[in-house]
Design a protein around this motif. Structure first.
Motif, PDB file in Angstrom:
ATOM      1  N   ASN A   1       0.847  -1.196   0.000  1.00  0.00           N
ATOM      2  CA  ASN A   1       0.000   0.000   0.000  1.00  0.00           C
ATOM      3  C   ASN A   1       0.882   1.245   0.000  1.00  0.00           C
ATOM      4  N   GLU A   2       0.297   2.412   0.242  1.00  0.00           N
ATOM      5  CA  GLU A   2       1.077   3.654   0.207  1.00  0.00           C
ATOM      6  C   GLU A   2       2.171   3.652   1.275  1.00  0.00           C
ATOM      7  N   SER A   3       1.880   3.093   2.436  1.00  0.00           N
ATOM      8  CA  SER A   3       2.889   3.020   3.498  1.00  0.00           C
ATOM      9  C   SER A   3       4.055   2.144   3.079  1.00  0.00           C
ATOM     10  N   PHE A   4       3.754   1.075   2.348  1.00  0.00           N
ATOM     11  CA  PHE A   4       4.804   0.181   1.853  1.00  0.00           C
ATOM     12  C   PHE A   4       5.769   0.956   0.955  1.00  0.00           C
TER      13      PHE A   4
ATOM     14  N   ALA B   1       4.706   9.526  -2.465  1.00  0.00           N
ATOM     15  CA  ALA B   1       5.724   9.109  -1.487  1.00  0.00           C
ATOM     16  C   ALA B   1       7.046   9.833  -1.741  1.00  0.00           C
ATOM     17  N   LEU B   2       7.355  10.106  -3.000  1.00  0.00           N
ATOM     18  CA  LEU B   2       8.601  10.808  -3.334  1.00  0.00           C
ATOM     19  C   LEU B   2       8.604  12.234  -2.804  1.00  0.00           C
ATOM     20  N   VAL B   3       7.516  12.966  -3.022  1.00  0.00           N
ATOM     21  CA  VAL B   3       7.497  14.368  -2.564  1.00  0.00           C
ATOM     22  C   VAL B   3       7.351  14.458  -1.045  1.00  0.00           C
ATOM     23  N   ASN B   4       6.981  13.354  -0.403  1.00  0.00           N
ATOM     24  CA  ASN B   4       6.883  13.327   1.056  1.00  0.00           C
ATOM     25  C   ASN B   4       8.204  12.956   1.730  1.00  0.00           C
TER      26      ASN B   4
ATOM     27  N   ARG C   1       1.891   4.318  -9.867  1.00  0.00           N
ATOM     28  CA  ARG C   1       2.733   5.492 -10.100  1.00  0.00           C
ATOM     29  C   ARG C   1       2.332   6.702  -9.260  1.00  0.00           C
ATOM     30  N   LYS C   2       1.040   6.907  -9.028  1.00  0.00           N
ATOM     31  CA  LYS C   2       0.627   8.087  -8.276  1.00  0.00           C
ATOM     32  C   LYS C   2       0.973   7.942  -6.790  1.00  0.00           C
ATOM     33  N   SER C   3       0.847   6.735  -6.257  1.00  0.00           N
ATOM     34  CA  SER C   3       1.261   6.499  -4.867  1.00  0.00           C
ATOM     35  C   SER C   3       2.760   6.689  -4.716  1.00  0.00           C
ATOM     36  N   ILE C   4       3.519   6.225  -5.715  1.00  0.00           N
ATOM     37  CA  ILE C   4       4.978   6.373  -5.692  1.00  0.00           C
ATOM     38  C   ILE C   4       5.352   7.843  -5.767  1.00  0.00           C
TER      39      ILE C   4
ATOM     40  N   SER D   1       6.244   4.202   0.788  1.00  0.00           N
ATOM     41  CA  SER D   1       6.931   5.229   1.580  1.00  0.00           C
ATOM     42  C   SER D   1       8.114   4.636   2.334  1.00  0.00           C
ATOM     43  N   GLU D   2       7.906   3.478   2.947  1.00  0.00           N
ATOM     44  CA  GLU D   2       8.970   2.836   3.723  1.00  0.00           C
ATOM     45  C   GLU D   2      10.123   2.387   2.832  1.00  0.00           C
ATOM     46  N   ARG D   3       9.789   1.822   1.654  1.00  0.00           N
ATOM     47  CA  ARG D   3      10.840   1.360   0.750  1.00  0.00           C
ATOM     48  C   ARG D   3      11.645   2.541   0.183  1.00  0.00           C
ATOM     49  N   LEU D   4      10.965   3.625  -0.155  1.00  0.00           N
ATOM     50  CA  LEU D   4      11.667   4.794  -0.679  1.00  0.00           C
ATOM     51  C   LEU D   4      12.539   5.439   0.405  1.00  0.00           C
ATOM     52  N   GLN D   5      12.034   5.466   1.628  1.00  0.00           N
ATOM     53  CA  GLN D   5      12.811   6.017   2.732  1.00  0.00           C
ATOM     54  C   GLN D   5      14.077   5.185   2.962  1.00  0.00           C
ATOM     55  N   ALA D   6      13.943   3.853   2.899  1.00  0.00           N
ATOM     56  CA  ALA D   6      15.102   2.973   3.071  1.00  0.00           C
ATOM     57  C   ALA D   6      16.112   3.170   1.939  1.00  0.00           C
ATOM     58  N   ALA D   7      15.611   3.352   0.716  1.00  0.00           N
ATOM     59  CA  ALA D   7      16.490   3.590  -0.427  1.00  0.00           C
ATOM     60  C   ALA D   7      17.252   4.908  -0.247  1.00  0.00           C
ATOM     61  N   LEU D   8      16.558   5.944   0.215  1.00  0.00           N
ATOM     62  CA  LEU D   8      17.192   7.237   0.439  1.00  0.00           C
ATOM     63  C   LEU D   8      18.256   7.139   1.526  1.00  0.00           C
ATOM     64  N   GLU D   9      17.960   6.432   2.610  1.00  0.00           N
ATOM     65  CA  GLU D   9      18.924   6.291   3.711  1.00  0.00           C
ATOM     66  C   GLU D   9      20.202   5.615   3.241  1.00  0.00           C
TER      67      GLU D   9
END
Length: 394
Positions: free
Chosen positions: A74-77, A143-146, A137-140, A79-87
């Protein structure tokens, strides 16, 4: 949330137990009749044990597992994966004032199979390689701008050429969030224009960043030839490395214009650089022997599929043979393959055959690969695609 079900044939879950994220069509025993391209599905072993959830698509790779076990997609999924990638990128020092370009998501390497995201300044360029990622794509984008510190303000979606054409998704390249403000990004202190609107891939090849830095160290006082230059990345690194002259060659006149623009952006009015819109094989054949003592061969993928492997290896052998024939004694050759269908051993053999054909003494100085922002999932060795050799030619 309950996903549509796919049941595997007996014994076909072994690779998934080793966390390989692909389910091939031949491994599937049965599935719900209503499954369509891009649907979220749950994959079960033959004896009814849940293995994981992922995206379904028609083709030899039928499911790309996004999460092993019973994790929600879902959207939280995202967000968490993108945050981990950024870290990860932060931990290896890629986010700096003098470096505003990097890959944020590298498909399976960041546990997001079917998704590629490159960052250029405050713009994220998103490519979906699967219908499931297209639908998400819209959820992704949200999550990117967040992501923290307002890293991303604009999200450009560029998947017209990367999605399977049989899916008939009619993807349109366009901004999902924000819009155009500038196309200039910075890599290791050098500026460049990025053409994400019409350029190849996401607009620039960030996977050669570390290899360009290495080339800079070898460039001082040398005559440099950058073949298949695209937007001139290796060329302006060579110029900062105090090369004597730099010649850039690409068959695309548009690529040559971008190369000239990028060189001018960093070295305005510098007469050391010249660019040529010409076929690579013809240029190598026609050029004088001993004219260059540093040559870069970074061609586009000669083999995008296994069916083209034989011809690709012939192509790599031919173009490297030409370079060995023409390079000045004491010269250095940077040679690459970005063809995923060609493995390291096959590429090496093609280059070694070319060296033997030339009869020259050749030594390996470096063996190169993709940088850390293109990580390889240890359970998915297919993610290793970029191969390179730095060779000293007597």
């Amino acid at each position: 949330m309950e996903y549509k079900k796919i049941i595997l044939k007996r014994g076909k879950e072994d690779s998934l137990k080793r966390f390989h994220p692909w389910v091939f069509s031949g491994a599937i025993d049965r599935g719900d009749d209503t499954i369509e391209e891009g649907d979220l599905v749950s994959v079960y072993s033959h004896d009814g044990k849940l293995i994981g959830n992922g995206h379904f698509q028609v083709g030899s790779i039928s499911v790309r597992i996004l999460a092993f076990g019973n994790n929600e997609i879902n959207e939280s999924f995202f967000s968490e994966r993108l945050q981990a990638a950024l870290e990860l990128r932060q931990s290896i020092g890629l986010l700096r004032n003098d470096n505003t370009s990097f890959r944020l998501v590298h498909g399976e390497g960041d546990f997001l199979p079917g998704l590629v995201i490159d960052i250029y300044g405050n713009t994220a360029v998103v490519q979906a390689h699967s219908p499931g990622m297209h639908f998400a794509r819209k959820s992704i984008a949200q999550a990117l701008v967040n992501l923290p510190s307002k890293l991303v303000e604009n999200v450009y979606y560029k998947s017209e050429t990367t999605l399977p054409y049989k899916a008939q998704l009619d993807a349109q390249n366009d901004y999902i969030i924000g819009g155009y403000n500038t196309n200039i990004a910075i890599e290791n202190g050098l500026k460049f224009h990025v053409d994400w609107l019409k350029g190849q891939k996401t607009g620039f090849f960030v996977d050669q960043r570390e290899n360009r830095s290495l080339l800079e160290k070898y460039s001082c006082g040398r005559n440099v030839l950058n073949m298949f230059c695209y937007t001139g990345g290796f060329s302006f690194y060579a110029m900062r490395g105090r090369a004597n002259l730099v010649h850039s060659v690409d068959s695309s006149s548009k690529a040559i214009q971008l190369t000239n623009d990028n060189v001018e952006l960093n070295f305005p009015g510098d007469s050391r650089h010249k660019a040529f819109a010409e076929d690579a094989f013809k240029f190598l054949t026609d050029m004088k022997k001993d004219e260059y003592d540093l040559i870069i061969l970074d061609p586009p993928a000669f083999a995008k599929h296994k069916s083209a492997l034989k011809n690709a290896l012939i192509g790599y052998r031919k173009i490297n043979a030409k370079a060995f024939e023409k390079i000045k004694s004491g010269g250095i050759l940077f040679t690459f393959s970005c063809s995923q269908a060609v493995n390291k051993e096959q590429f090496r053999l093609a280059v070694f055959s070319a060296a033997a054909q030339s009869g020259r003494k050749v030594r390996i100085l470096h063996q190169l690969t993709q940088p850390a922002d293109h990580p390889i999932n240890i359970y998915h060795p297919e993610g290793e695609y970029l191969k390179g050799l730095v060779l000293y030619v007597e």
